[in-house]
Design a protein around this motif. Structure first.
Motif, PDB file in Angstrom:
ATOM      1  N   ASN A 137       0.804  -1.225   0.000  1.00 14.63           N
ATOM      2  CA  ASN A 137       0.000   0.000   0.000  1.00 14.63           C
ATOM      3  C   ASN A 137       0.837   1.275   0.000  1.00 14.63           C
ATOM      4  N   TYR A 138       2.021   1.243   0.613  1.00 14.71           N
ATOM      5  CA  TYR A 138       2.730   2.488   0.858  1.00 14.71           C
ATOM      6  C   TYR A 138       4.090   2.618   0.186  1.00 14.71           C
ATOM      7  N   LEU A 139       4.644   1.548  -0.359  1.00 16.18           N
ATOM      8  CA  LEU A 139       5.985   1.646  -0.926  1.00 16.18           C
ATOM      9  C   LEU A 139       5.975   1.439  -2.434  1.00 16.18           C
ATOM     10  N   ASN A 140       6.976   2.018  -3.079  1.00 13.71           N
ATOM     11  CA  ASN A 140       7.134   1.940  -4.522  1.00 13.71           C
ATOM     12  C   ASN A 140       8.551   1.526  -4.870  1.00 13.71           C
TER      13      ASN A 140
ATOM     14  N   GLN B 295       8.266  11.109   0.611  1.00 13.26           N
ATOM     15  CA  GLN B 295       8.857  10.278  -0.424  1.00 13.26           C
ATOM     16  C   GLN B 295       8.014   9.041  -0.714  1.00 13.26           C
ATOM     17  N   THR B 296       7.013   8.764   0.105  1.00  8.51           N
ATOM     18  CA  THR B 296       6.163   7.606  -0.128  1.00  8.51           C
ATOM     19  C   THR B 296       4.980   8.012  -0.978  1.00  8.51           C
ATOM     20  N   LYS B 297       4.193   7.031  -1.381  1.00  9.34           N
ATOM     21  CA  LYS B 297       3.029   7.267  -2.223  1.00  9.34           C
ATOM     22  C   LYS B 297       2.069   8.234  -1.537  1.00  9.34           C
TER      23      LYS B 297
ATOM     24  N   THR C 206      -1.120   6.489   7.239  1.00 10.72           N
ATOM     25  CA  THR C 206       0.052   5.679   6.945  1.00 10.72           C
ATOM     26  C   THR C 206       0.796   5.404   8.233  1.00 10.72           C
ATOM     27  N   PRO C 207       1.783   4.514   8.199  1.00 14.83           N
ATOM     28  CA  PRO C 207       2.563   4.256   9.407  1.00 14.83           C
ATOM     29  C   PRO C 207       3.309   5.495   9.902  1.00 14.83           C
TER      30      PRO C 207
END
Length: 148
Positions: free
Chosen positions: A62-65, A107-109, A115-116
């Motif tokens: 969900n949160y990283l690319n 820097q995350t989506k 988010t965390p």
């Protein structure tokens, strides 16, 4: 002891999948820089396969690319299978037990969901200039000869 700790960057956006028993998991590759440069002066990297399970897999997807930096700890797992041509293939993966996102929130989506990185601000102010033990009640006396 079988323990691995890595810091690296995702080589692609992880994709969430489900096992036969409907448990979420994600497989991804982490590029981990080596501590030395090659003969051409460039830093080399190892590309290490990782698998993560359950809620951590969902959060990761969900949160990283691609390019997101993570720290992870886990253990090495080996296995084997026979491919379509009948050749035996061997596998080595890291099973991540904990994954920590190292990039900043910007820097995350981008997302409107929690988010965390979204933490609640403490409701009480902390006075760093005063006595940090002022609100703990009774005083404590320590004898200077305690460590002798």
């Amino acid at each position: 002891m079988n323990k691995v700790i890595l810091i690296g960057r995702l080589t692609a956006k992880p994709e969430l999948k489900y096992s036969n028993t409907n448990i979420p998991y994600a497989r991804f590759t982490v590029a981990v820089n080596r501590n030395f440069t090659g003969t051409d002066g460039k830093r080399e990297a190892d590309f290490i396969g990782v698998i993560v399970w359950r809620k951590q897999a969902e959060n990761l997807c969900n949160y990283l690319n691609k390019g997101s930096q993570v720290a992870l700890d886990g253990h090495i797992q080996t296995g084997s299978y026979t491919d379509k041509e009948g050749n035996k293939k061997y596998t080595t993966d890291i099973v991540a037990e904990n994954v920590t996102f190292l990039d900043s929130k910007s820097q995350t989506k981008g997302s409107d969901t929690t988010t965390p990185y979204d933490f609640q601000k403490p409701t009480n102010d902390i006075n760093v200039n005063g006595d940090p033990f002022a609100d703990f009640g009774d005083s404590v006396a320590i004898d200077d000869n305690f460590l002798d």
